[in-house]
Design a protein around this motif. Structure first.
Motif, short mmCIF file in Angstrom:
data_model
loop_
_atom_site.label_atom_id
_atom_site.label_comp_id
_atom_site.label_asym_id
_atom_site.label_seq_id
_atom_site.Cartn_x
_atom_site.Cartn_y
_atom_site.Cartn_z
N MET A 1 0.81 -1.21 0.00
CA MET A 1 0.00 0.00 0.00
C MET A 1 0.85 1.27 0.00
SD MET A 1 -3.07 -0.92 -0.27
CE MET A 1 -4.22 -2.26 0.00
N ALA A 2 2.12 1.13 0.37
CA ALA A 2 3.00 2.30 0.41
C ALA A 2 3.11 2.95 -0.96
CB ALA A 2 4.38 1.89 0.92
N ASN A 3 3.08 2.13 -2.00
CA ASN A 3 3.17 2.66 -3.36
C ASN A 3 1.97 3.54 -3.68
OD1 ASN A 3 4.35 2.85 -6.02
ND2 ASN A 3 2.69 1.51 -6.71
N PHE A 4 0.77 3.13 -3.23
CA PHE A 4 -0.43 3.94 -3.45
C PHE A 4 -0.31 5.29 -2.75
CE2 PHE A 4 -2.64 -0.23 -4.22
CZ PHE A 4 -3.06 0.05 -5.51
N ILE A 5 0.21 5.29 -1.53
CA ILE A 5 0.34 6.54 -0.78
C ILE A 5 1.32 7.47 -1.47
CG2 ILE A 5 1.02 7.56 1.42
CD1 ILE A 5 0.01 5.05 2.80
N THR A 6 2.40 6.92 -2.00
CA THR A 6 3.36 7.75 -2.75
C THR A 6 2.69 8.36 -3.98
OG1 THR A 6 5.21 6.38 -2.02
CG2 THR A 6 5.56 7.73 -3.98
N GLN A 7 1.87 7.57 -4.68
CA GLN A 7 1.15 8.08 -5.84
C GLN A 7 0.20 9.21 -5.46
OE1 GLN A 7 -0.81 4.75 -7.67
NE2 GLN A 7 1.10 3.70 -8.20
N ILE A 8 -0.49 9.03 -4.33
CA ILE A 8 -1.42 10.06 -3.87
C ILE A 8 -0.68 11.34 -3.55
CG2 ILE A 8 -3.05 10.69 -2.02
CD1 ILE A 8 -3.65 7.62 -1.82
N ASN A 9 0.45 11.22 -2.87
CA ASN A 9 1.24 12.40 -2.51
C ASN A 9 1.71 13.14 -3.75
OD1 ASN A 9 2.57 13.99 -0.38
ND2 ASN A 9 4.46 13.22 -1.30
N GLU A 10 2.13 12.42 -4.76
CA GLU A 10 2.54 13.05 -6.02
C GLU A 10 1.36 13.71 -6.70
OE1 GLU A 10 4.30 9.86 -8.18
OE2 GLU A 10 6.19 9.92 -7.06
N GLN A 11 0.19 13.04 -6.65
CA GLN A 11 -1.01 13.57 -7.30
C GLN A 11 -1.46 14.89 -6.69
OE1 GLN A 11 -4.19 10.72 -7.33
NE2 GLN A 11 -5.46 11.90 -8.74
N LYS A 13 0.44 17.00 -5.27
CA LYS A 13 1.58 17.92 -5.32
C LYS A 13 2.23 18.10 -3.95
CE LYS A 13 -0.54 20.38 -9.21
NZ LYS A 13 -0.95 21.68 -9.79
N GLY A 14 2.29 17.02 -3.20
CA GLY A 14 2.86 17.07 -1.86
C GLY A 14 4.37 16.98 -1.84
N ASP A 15 4.94 16.99 -0.61
CA ASP A 15 6.38 16.89 -0.40
C ASP A 15 6.65 15.79 0.62
OD1 ASP A 15 5.54 18.00 1.99
OD2 ASP A 15 6.27 20.01 1.52
N GLU A 16 7.85 15.75 1.15
CA GLU A 16 8.20 14.69 2.10
C GLU A 16 7.36 14.77 3.37
OE1 GLU A 16 12.35 14.54 2.84
OE2 GLU A 16 12.90 14.08 0.76
N ALA A 17 7.10 16.00 3.82
CA ALA A 17 6.31 16.17 5.05
C ALA A 17 4.88 15.68 4.85
CB ALA A 17 6.31 17.64 5.47
N CYS A 112 -2.99 20.69 3.91
CA CYS A 112 -3.10 21.84 3.01
C CYS A 112 -2.36 23.06 3.57
CB CYS A 112 -4.56 22.19 2.77
SG CYS A 112 -5.47 20.91 1.89
N ALA A 113 -2.45 23.25 4.88
CA ALA A 113 -1.80 24.41 5.50
C ALA A 113 -0.28 24.32 5.41
CB ALA A 113 -2.23 24.51 6.96
N SER A 114 0.23 23.10 5.27
CA SER A 114 1.67 22.91 5.27
C SER A 114 2.30 23.10 3.90
CB SER A 114 2.01 21.51 5.79
OG SER A 114 1.62 20.52 4.84
N ASN A 115 1.47 23.13 2.85
CA ASN A 115 2.03 23.14 1.49
C ASN A 115 1.08 23.86 0.54
OD1 ASN A 115 2.99 22.47 -1.11
ND2 ASN A 115 3.88 20.56 -0.37
N ALA A 116 1.51 24.99 0.02
CA ALA A 116 0.67 25.78 -0.89
C ALA A 116 0.37 25.02 -2.17
CB ALA A 116 1.35 27.11 -1.21
N ASN A 117 1.25 24.13 -2.57
CA ASN A 117 1.03 23.37 -3.80
C ASN A 117 -0.21 22.48 -3.69
OD1 ASN A 117 3.26 24.39 -5.16
ND2 ASN A 117 4.63 22.81 -4.36
#
Length: 207
Positions: A1-11, A13-17, A112-117
């Motif tokens: 499931m980690a791969n799905f979470i990485t895909q969601i984060n990219e979708q 426009k997230g970062d490491e945090a 959302c508050a942590s990342n304007a992207n």
């Protein structure tokens, strides 16, 4: 499931945090076919598998489908901090067995508050949903009932067959079952469809 979470984060426009927050606070849930949920029960979610119907219910109980969601699509209409004024108007039906990734309201707000992207992603998604809502309103306002039923059948056919009932079609397009039955009989007389119990077969001349 980690791969799905990485895909969601990219979708989104997230970062490491944000990836760390998704991993810590998010969860995967499964829903049976036909199960329904109010918007405030889901928070932010992304469809992993299956198909979700997003619809509105009028005070008289009549339903109308706003749009559908399929694999890899996200929803923020179910997050109260983003759509507080419309959340009570929206429900979700899992029209196939579904699995989703979900994140609660407060956690998504922190994300959302942590990342304007991520806010940029929200605006893009809201623009897409607004366009889908306008398309639905345009269908209701300007298309005939026959055109709306034909569009529904085309959108929901699998190998030329739609597994549905007259009542279900009526709920999806915001009409009465009796009116839907009349149009389906007309389409059958024209040779465009055949019908069985809870099944509609689309013939090759159907357009």
């Amino acid at each position: 499931m980690a791969n799905f979470i990485t895909q969601i984060n990219e979708q989104i426009k997230g970062d490491e945090a944000s990836l760390a927050l998704l991993e810590q606070k998010g969860s995967f849930k499964k829903f049976a076919k036909g199960q329904k949920k109010y918007a405030d029960e889901l928070g932010f979610f992304r469809v992993i598998s299956g198909r979700v119907r997003v619809f509105s219910v009028a005070p008289n109980g009549k339903e109308i489908t706003i749009f559908y969601m399929t694999n890899a699509e996200c929803c923020i209409l179910s997050t109260s901090f983003m759509t507080r004024n419309v959340q009570d108007e929206v429900m979700f039906e899992f029209i196939e067995e579904c699995e989703i990734f979900t994140l609660g309201d407060n956690d998504y707000q922190a994300l959302c508050a942590s990342n304007a992207n991520i806010m940029s992603f929200n605006l893009e998604l809201m623009s897409k949903r607004f366009k889908q809502s306008l398309d639905t309103m345009g269908d209701v306002a300007f298309k005939s009932l026959k055109e709306r039923i034909m569009k529904f059948l085309q959108s929901n056919a699998k190998d030329g067959v739609v597994q549905t009932s007259q009542e279900n079609i009526a709920n999806h397009i915001g009409s009465a079952r009796e009116a839907v039955a009349k149009v389906l009989k007309e389409l059958k007389n024209e040779g465009l469809i055949d019908t069985k119990r809870n099944e509609i077969i689309i013939n090759k001349d159907f357009t």
